[in-house]
Design a protein around this motif. Sequence first.
Motif, PDB file in Angstrom:
ATOM      1  N   ASN A 284      37.538  37.329  46.495  1.00  0.00           N
ATOM      2  CA  ASN A 284      38.642  37.057  47.414  1.00  0.00           C
ATOM      3  C   ASN A 284      39.042  38.279  48.240  1.00  0.00           C
ATOM      4  OD1 ASN A 284      38.903  34.343  46.630  1.00  0.00           O
ATOM      5  ND2 ASN A 284      40.172  34.898  44.885  1.00  0.00           N
ATOM      6  N   TYR A 285      38.500  39.431  47.908  1.00  0.00           N
ATOM      7  CA  TYR A 285      38.784  40.644  48.682  1.00  0.00           C
ATOM      8  C   TYR A 285      37.724  40.899  49.754  1.00  0.00           C
ATOM      9  CZ  TYR A 285      42.103  41.823  44.955  1.00  0.00           C
ATOM     10  OH  TYR A 285      43.144  41.813  44.059  1.00  0.00           O
ATOM     11  N   LYS A 286      36.669  40.100  49.741  1.00  0.00           N
ATOM     12  CA  LYS A 286      35.515  40.388  50.596  1.00  0.00           C
ATOM     13  C   LYS A 286      35.886  40.470  52.074  1.00  0.00           C
ATOM     14  CE  LYS A 286      30.766  38.955  51.561  1.00  0.00           C
ATOM     15  NZ  LYS A 286      29.677  37.987  51.242  1.00  0.00           N
ATOM     16  N   LEU A 287      36.590  39.465  52.581  1.00  0.00           N
ATOM     17  CA  LEU A 287      36.952  39.455  53.997  1.00  0.00           C
ATOM     18  C   LEU A 287      37.915  40.586  54.331  1.00  0.00           C
ATOM     19  CD1 LEU A 287      37.333  35.661  54.866  1.00  0.00           C
ATOM     20  CD2 LEU A 287      35.546  37.248  55.607  1.00  0.00           C
ATOM     21  N   PHE A 288      38.839  40.858  53.419  1.00  0.00           N
ATOM     22  CA  PHE A 288      39.778  41.952  53.673  1.00  0.00           C
ATOM     23  C   PHE A 288      39.033  43.278  53.807  1.00  0.00           C
ATOM     24  CE2 PHE A 288      42.329  45.521  52.247  1.00  0.00           C
ATOM     25  CZ  PHE A 288      43.431  45.418  53.090  1.00  0.00           C
TER      26      PHE A 288
ATOM     27  N   SER B  69      44.330  35.463  47.852  1.00  0.00           N
ATOM     28  CA  SER B  69      44.644  34.204  47.160  1.00  0.00           C
ATOM     29  C   SER B  69      44.642  34.335  45.641  1.00  0.00           C
ATOM     30  CB  SER B  69      43.668  33.106  47.594  1.00  0.00           C
ATOM     31  OG  SER B  69      42.331  33.498  47.332  1.00  0.00           O
ATOM     32  N   ASN B  70      43.679  35.057  45.096  1.00  0.00           N
ATOM     33  CA  ASN B  70      43.631  35.276  43.646  1.00  0.00           C
ATOM     34  C   ASN B  70      43.252  36.734  43.427  1.00  0.00           C
ATOM     35  OD1 ASN B  70      43.177  35.442  40.927  1.00  0.00           O
ATOM     36  ND2 ASN B  70      41.705  33.757  40.816  1.00  0.00           N
ATOM     37  N   ILE B  71      44.228  37.547  43.057  1.00  0.00           N
ATOM     38  CA  ILE B  71      44.003  38.992  43.040  1.00  0.00           C
ATOM     39  C   ILE B  71      43.065  39.436  41.922  1.00  0.00           C
ATOM     40  CG2 ILE B  71      46.210  39.487  44.141  1.00  0.00           C
ATOM     41  CD1 ILE B  71      47.336  40.256  41.427  1.00  0.00           C
ATOM     42  N   ASN B  72      42.754  38.542  40.984  1.00  0.00           N
ATOM     43  CA  ASN B  72      41.851  38.906  39.890  1.00  0.00           C
ATOM     44  C   ASN B  72      40.384  38.630  40.217  1.00  0.00           C
ATOM     45  OD1 ASN B  72      43.817  39.773  37.904  1.00  0.00           O
ATOM     46  ND2 ASN B  72      44.445  37.634  37.802  1.00  0.00           N
ATOM     47  N   ASN B  73      40.147  37.940  41.309  1.00  0.00           N
ATOM     48  CA  ASN B  73      38.787  37.542  41.671  1.00  0.00           C
ATOM     49  C   ASN B  73      38.263  38.436  42.792  1.00  0.00           C
ATOM     50  OD1 ASN B  73      36.400  36.273  42.368  1.00  0.00           O
ATOM     51  ND2 ASN B  73      37.244  34.211  42.144  1.00  0.00           N
ATOM     52  N   GLU B  74      37.213  39.187  42.499  1.00  0.00           N
ATOM     53  CA  GLU B  74      36.708  40.164  43.467  1.00  0.00           C
ATOM     54  C   GLU B  74      36.263  39.532  44.773  1.00  0.00           C
ATOM     55  OE1 GLU B  74      33.698  44.005  43.710  1.00  0.00           O
ATOM     56  OE2 GLU B  74      33.688  42.742  41.920  1.00  0.00           O
TER      57      GLU B  74
ATOM     58  N   GLU C  71      32.795  47.543  52.661  1.00  0.00           N
ATOM     59  CA  GLU C  71      31.803  46.909  51.791  1.00  0.00           C
ATOM     60  C   GLU C  71      31.198  47.889  50.788  1.00  0.00           C
ATOM     61  OE1 GLU C  71      29.016  45.068  54.417  1.00  0.00           O
ATOM     62  OE2 GLU C  71      30.346  43.392  54.879  1.00  0.00           O
ATOM     63  N   SER C  72      31.603  49.150  50.867  1.00  0.00           N
ATOM     64  CA  SER C  72      31.090  50.163  49.933  1.00  0.00           C
ATOM     65  C   SER C  72      31.857  50.186  48.615  1.00  0.00           C
ATOM     66  CB  SER C  72      31.168  51.560  50.576  1.00  0.00           C
ATOM     67  OG  SER C  72      30.393  51.622  51.749  1.00  0.00           O
ATOM     68  N   TYR C  73      32.877  49.326  48.459  1.00  0.00           N
ATOM     69  CA  TYR C  73      33.743  49.402  47.288  1.00  0.00           C
ATOM     70  C   TYR C  73      33.627  48.152  46.414  1.00  0.00           C
ATOM     71  CZ  TYR C  73      35.872  53.232  49.885  1.00  0.00           C
ATOM     72  OH  TYR C  73      36.071  54.398  50.572  1.00  0.00           O
ATOM     73  N   SER C  74      33.799  48.368  45.099  1.00  0.00           N
ATOM     74  CA  SER C  74      33.793  47.273  44.124  1.00  0.00           C
ATOM     75  C   SER C  74      35.092  47.292  43.326  1.00  0.00           C
ATOM     76  CB  SER C  74      32.611  47.406  43.155  1.00  0.00           C
ATOM     77  OG  SER C  74      31.392  47.118  43.803  1.00  0.00           O
ATOM     78  N   LEU C  75      35.583  46.117  43.005  1.00  0.00           N
ATOM     79  CA  LEU C  75      36.836  45.994  42.261  1.00  0.00           C
ATOM     80  C   LEU C  75      36.708  46.635  40.884  1.00  0.00           C
ATOM     81  CD1 LEU C  75      39.708  44.741  42.087  1.00  0.00           C
ATOM     82  CD2 LEU C  75      38.623  42.693  41.140  1.00  0.00           C
TER      83      LEU C  75
END
Length: 297
Positions: free
Chosen positions: A113-117, A106-111, A126-130
């Motif tokens: 929003n990637y959580k569920l993906f 939904s908002n590619i700049n907000n970390e 879950e080992s990765y950070s934006l």
Amino acid sequence: MDWSKSKSIFIVVFLILNIFLYSLYVNRYTEAQLVPVLGDKDIEARLQDDHITYGTLPTNVEKAAYLSGEVKNFDEEKIDIQNAHSIIVENKNKLVVTLKNPVKISNINNEINYKLFLQNHVYEGESYSLWQVDKENKKVTFFQRVKDRKVYYNINGVLTLHLNEKDEVIRYEQTLLEKIEEYEEQENLLTPVQVFQALYSKGLLKPNSNITELKLGYSTLVQLTRTQVFVPTWEVRVTTSDNKHEEYFVNAVEGKIIDVQLDATKVEAVENEVEDALKAEEIQKQIKENNEDVVEE
């Protein structure tokens, strides 16, 4: 080319590799020795004189240990990923996954929003950070996180998402570090002010700049072997007077300024050369075996 000549070429390639590693170490060590030492009061006064500003500094990070880990071999187990159209393993340590159905972010700049993906579509997601969103090339880069801290620019701990024009993830590439262990000895770390001193002494903190972020993570001492060692590293983000954004990395134990992007590029180039040499050696070996079979017949 005969087999003995092929072996000689192979030995030369690894000799070049060793020379590269040694030169990298010497350059880093030499740079560290050239940093002049200033007192905390001196550097704070100089920053003030140059109108270099910063916010609240971390006060609870005094010690940290080196870490060790290994490069994940994806060939060693069956990888099952939800919504995967295809899963390809490259060079044993890289997953290339194409999704059956694109996944909207939904908002590619907000970390967040990637959580569920990451949870649902990425192995150990879950080992990765934006780290970076490249809107122009429709790529989103994540760095692996160990001990809740990022590992900067390690080619063996990166997740890269590829988006379509609707900001939907269509495929990704992934490498992973595993079996992370902490060394017993806790190292004394540079204070934030000492980090500023190292950067200022090199002329990297320009007048009228604002130090916007200071975080502790890890960088890799050598990343050419399966087992790797990570050193505590300060990440410093700076906004200059002309609104340019710069990032610097300082070895938190020794005070060396690390060009992690340059090192990663060099390492990748050398790894490619070694890989090509290995392939050439295998081809020559196969040709030799085929010739021997023909002679026997």
